[in-house]
Design a protein around this motif. Sequence first.
Motif, PDB file in Angstrom:
ATOM      1  N   ILE A  15     -17.003  38.694 -99.090  1.00  0.00           N
ATOM      2  CA  ILE A  15     -16.070  39.811 -98.936  1.00  0.00           C
ATOM      3  C   ILE A  15     -14.764  39.416 -99.626  1.00  0.00           C
ATOM      4  N   GLY A  16     -14.422  40.132-100.693  1.00  0.00           N
ATOM      5  CA  GLY A  16     -13.249  39.788-101.488  1.00  0.00           C
ATOM      6  C   GLY A  16     -12.114  40.776-101.335  1.00  0.00           C
ATOM      7  N   ARG A  20     -11.378  44.626 -99.366  1.00  0.00           N
ATOM      8  CA  ARG A  20     -10.227  44.863 -98.476  1.00  0.00           C
ATOM      9  C   ARG A  20      -9.380  46.034 -98.985  1.00  0.00           C
ATOM     10  N   ASP A  21      -9.179  46.064-100.284  1.00  0.00           N
ATOM     11  CA  ASP A  21      -8.396  47.163-100.862  1.00  0.00           C
ATOM     12  C   ASP A  21      -9.091  48.505-100.643  1.00  0.00           C
ATOM     13  N   VAL A  23     -11.093  49.314 -98.172  1.00  0.00           N
ATOM     14  CA  VAL A  23     -10.921  49.688 -96.768  1.00  0.00           C
ATOM     15  C   VAL A  23      -9.517  50.233 -96.527  1.00  0.00           C
ATOM     16  N   ASP A  24      -8.515  49.558 -97.091  1.00  0.00           N
ATOM     17  CA  ASP A  24      -7.133  50.023 -96.930  1.00  0.00           C
ATOM     18  C   ASP A  24      -6.961  51.434 -97.505  1.00  0.00           C
ATOM     19  N   ARG A  25      -7.620  51.701 -98.635  1.00  0.00           N
ATOM     20  CA  ARG A  25      -7.533  53.024 -99.245  1.00  0.00           C
ATOM     21  C   ARG A  25      -8.073  54.093 -98.305  1.00  0.00           C
ATOM     22  N   VAL A  26      -9.186  53.802 -97.656  1.00  0.00           N
ATOM     23  CA  VAL A  26      -9.776  54.758 -96.726  1.00  0.00           C
ATOM     24  C   VAL A  26      -8.893  54.928 -95.499  1.00  0.00           C
ATOM     25  N   LEU A  27      -8.398  53.824 -94.962  1.00  0.00           N
ATOM     26  CA  LEU A  27      -7.537  53.915 -93.790  1.00  0.00           C
ATOM     27  C   LEU A  27      -6.289  54.742 -94.090  1.00  0.00           C
ATOM     28  N   ARG A 240     -19.635  50.482-101.786  1.00  0.00           N
ATOM     29  CA  ARG A 240     -19.443  50.891-103.189  1.00  0.00           C
ATOM     30  C   ARG A 240     -18.933  49.718-104.028  1.00  0.00           C
ATOM     31  N   VAL A 241     -18.028  48.946-103.470  1.00  0.00           N
ATOM     32  CA  VAL A 241     -17.536  47.763-104.198  1.00  0.00           C
ATOM     33  C   VAL A 241     -18.661  46.747-104.378  1.00  0.00           C
ATOM     34  N   GLN A 242     -19.409  46.509-103.314  1.00  0.00           N
ATOM     35  CA  GLN A 242     -20.498  45.525-103.373  1.00  0.00           C
ATOM     36  C   GLN A 242     -21.573  45.938-104.375  1.00  0.00           C
TER      37      GLN A 242
END
Length: 369
Positions: A15-16, A20-21, A23-27, A240-242
């Motif tokens: 998990i890079g 994290r970015d 997830v932050d975008r969705v939050l 999506r990132v993965q």
Amino acid sequence: MNTQAEMIPAAKPIIGQEERDAVDRVLASGMVAQGPEVKAFEEEFGAALAGGRECVAVNSGTSGQHLGMLALGLKPGDEVIVPSFTFAATANSVAVSGGVPVFVDVDPETFTLDPAALEAAITERTVGIQPVHLYGHPAPMDRIMAIAAQQGLWVFEDAAQAHGATWDGTQVGAFGDAAMYSLYPTKNMTSGEGGMVSTSTGEIARQVRLLRNQGMEKQYANEVAGFNNRMTDIHAAIGRVQLGKLPAWTARRQETAAFFDAHLQGVTTPVVREQATHVYHQYTIRIQGASAQERDAFATALREEHQVGCGVYYPTPVHRLETFRSENDLPVTETLAREVLSLPVHPSVTDADRERVVQAVNTVAKAGA
């Protein structure tokens, strides 16, 4: 004895910062439940890994199996043929849907469903087949699909461990009526937790969508009795990132597997059929002729004397679990459950780690010879 070395883990989620970015975008968007990220993830996953098929995201691979069984019309008493050499969820998905899992043996080299055993197990109550692409090696889908067509059976692929694997150039999950992929943290890619169902028709996809969302496509317009098995946009954003990183990770797994193939001694290394692309969710060796206790001692020596993590998948065949207690005679499955051992093959395994794994396995194998 290499007591100072750091343990090489058997599995390691990656998990890079990009995840994290995302997830932050969705939050920050304020829309964290099922929404546009899930829809985009479904489309991108289908295009990349399911031969362009329509896909439906759910909250776990097991949910995907369960909903897939129901969407295919499984009824109480219906028989579904499954391998016993797999994780319990394969058979559980049949049982919790009201069906009866019928356990058959596997190929001793690829660990996947044996077509001859499959054919012999078909009865008038058989409605479907659930082959498992175990460890990342595809089942022989040409023969399985031919048997299914001849007998009028549906096929639901368990592709939990096989993202991107192919048979005769076709991606797993694009053969049967439907398929499930797991997105659990230790799989070849993850969404944190989740699963994906690929489908052959729009009607099957619609049924899975209804079932995952309390039986609704439109709010309060419940059409069937359903569940809450939705994926969140948070999880989809990670997935999506993965998905974009998966090709490079798969190539690294294959490189490490090739290194092990070339250098391991005293153990039986994985067989890859000519028609297959293996994606090595696990790199599974056999300690030929070992008892379960001897195999377990081999594993303990790797961990404690060489700091090499490893795992046994799976020590108890599903048909021997308390939940099923089948009396089926499955000699290959019983043998494999005693002999198999999976070595670290995840993308975080470094070149130095590979050397250590080889040295450790060869040393322990030689000591036990």
